[in-house]
Design an enzyme around this catalytic site. Structure first.
Site, PDB file in Angstrom:
ATOM      1  N   ASP A  99       0.849  -1.192   0.000  1.00  0.00           N
ATOM      2  CA  ASP A  99       0.000   0.000   0.000  1.00  0.00           C
ATOM      3  C   ASP A  99       0.888   1.246   0.000  1.00  0.00           C
ATOM      4  O   ASP A  99       1.396   1.673   1.036  1.00  0.00           O
ATOM      5  CB  ASP A  99      -0.925  -0.004   1.221  1.00  0.00           C
ATOM      6  CG  ASP A  99      -2.016  -1.068   1.121  1.00  0.00           C
ATOM      7  OD1 ASP A  99      -1.800  -2.077   0.417  1.00  0.00           O
ATOM      8  OD2 ASP A  99      -3.076  -0.891   1.753  1.00  0.00           O
ATOM      9  N   LYS A 173      -6.971   3.674  -2.870  1.00  0.00           N
ATOM     10  CA  LYS A 173      -7.324   3.581  -1.446  1.00  0.00           C
ATOM     11  C   LYS A 173      -7.496   4.980  -0.868  1.00  0.00           C
ATOM     12  O   LYS A 173      -6.738   5.894  -1.188  1.00  0.00           O
ATOM     13  CB  LYS A 173      -6.215   2.808  -0.719  1.00  0.00           C
ATOM     14  CG  LYS A 173      -6.354   2.706   0.799  1.00  0.00           C
ATOM     15  CD  LYS A 173      -5.207   1.871   1.366  1.00  0.00           C
ATOM     16  CE  LYS A 173      -5.156   1.925   2.884  1.00  0.00           C
ATOM     17  NZ  LYS A 173      -4.034   1.126   3.428  1.00  0.00           N
ATOM     18  N   LYS A 207     -10.416   0.677  -2.130  1.00  0.00           N
ATOM     19  CA  LYS A 207     -10.375   0.289  -0.718  1.00  0.00           C
ATOM     20  C   LYS A 207     -10.766   1.494   0.138  1.00  0.00           C
ATOM     21  O   LYS A 207     -10.186   2.568   0.023  1.00  0.00           O
ATOM     22  CB  LYS A 207      -8.972  -0.191  -0.318  1.00  0.00           C
ATOM     23  CG  LYS A 207      -8.828  -0.493   1.184  1.00  0.00           C
ATOM     24  CD  LYS A 207      -7.460  -1.050   1.519  1.00  0.00           C
ATOM     25  CE  LYS A 207      -7.265  -1.177   3.031  1.00  0.00           C
ATOM     26  NZ  LYS A 207      -5.961  -1.778   3.399  1.00  0.00           N
TER      27      LYS A 207
END
Length: 247
Positions: A99, A173, A207
């Site tokens: 990430d 995300k 996400k």
């Protein structure tokens, strides 16, 4: 719906941030990893220096829980070389998901070429090693217009440079959970923000990280279309309780 398979159980505090000693903080991480194994969450998201430790616990338990970690966290302002170095180490340590914090500061300053190059090269590294890549855009630091533009930039880089079979392996995300907002404004996922991200980043998955406090909110996010939810209160959400954590 097996909500646990949407949950990335998250613990990203340093010992200093948690107000703990290093051994105490390691014990918290151990507890979070063990809970992820017992509960069979999709993934446990931890700091890079805990990846090998988590992988060892998961393998020993013969669990299918994935290990995720954060790269260039939480500001995202390091060089491309530093991002790649940190990601390479996480891969060597056994991370399944990487990430990355996108350099949203550079993006806001108009340095799109820099951001595109980082998204391309870091995604390339992750994908060629069979990893899932997520790009944290930090929506609390962005206007709606910037949120749409940055999500679109990531989408275009991936679609233009990778075959369709890889598109579902690169997420956009929402948040780090560490951004400091003013006037009590949310620093994590919001319904409005997620809707904008979903529209701008499709067909890439999204996400929702931070701000999801209970089972109903998690279900709402899933119904909107998110594929993962990052939370420090995964068990509370899965059990239908209200999360007490700050992420």
């Amino acid at each position: 719906m097996d909500i646990k398979q949407y949950l990335d159980s998250t613990y990203l505090k340093t010992a200093e941030q948690a107000g703990l000693s290093q051994p105490e903080n390691l014990e918290v991480a151990r507890t979070v990893i063990a809970e992820a194994i017992t509960q069979n969450f999709k993934l446990v998201m931890i700091r890079p220096d805990r990846v090998a430790f988590a992988k060892e616990m998961i393998v020993a338990a013969q669990s299918e829980v994935l290990v995720g970690t954060v790269i260039d966290f939480p500001e995202g302002t390091e060089s491309l070389a530093k991002k790649l170095e940190e990601a390479q180490q996480a891969i060597a340590d056994g991370a399944d998901d990487l990430d990355f914090v996108v350099n949203y500061t550079a993006f806001k300053a108009g340095e799109e070429a820099l951001v595109k190059d980082q998204v391309l090269q870091c995604s390339q590294l992750g994908l060629k090693n069979g990893k899932t890549v997520k790009w944290i855009i930090e929506i609390a630091a962005l206007t709606n217009k910037e949120m749409i533009a940055l999500s679109s930039l990531i989408r275009e880089v991936i679609i233009q440079n990778f075959e369709e079979q890889y598109w579902q392996k690169v997420f956009v995300k929402s948040s780090t959970g560490f951004y400091k907002t003013q006037d009590g404004k949310p620093n994590g996922a919001t319904v409005e923000g997620i809707k904008l991200m979903l529209e701008a980043s499709a067909p890439l998955p999204v996400k929702a990280a931070g701000g999801v406090r209970n089972y109903d909110e998690a279900v709402q996010m899933i119904q909107l279309g998110v594929k993962r939810i990052g939370t420090s209160s995964a068990k509370a959400i899965a059990d239908g309780k209200i999360a007490e954590g700050g992420y």
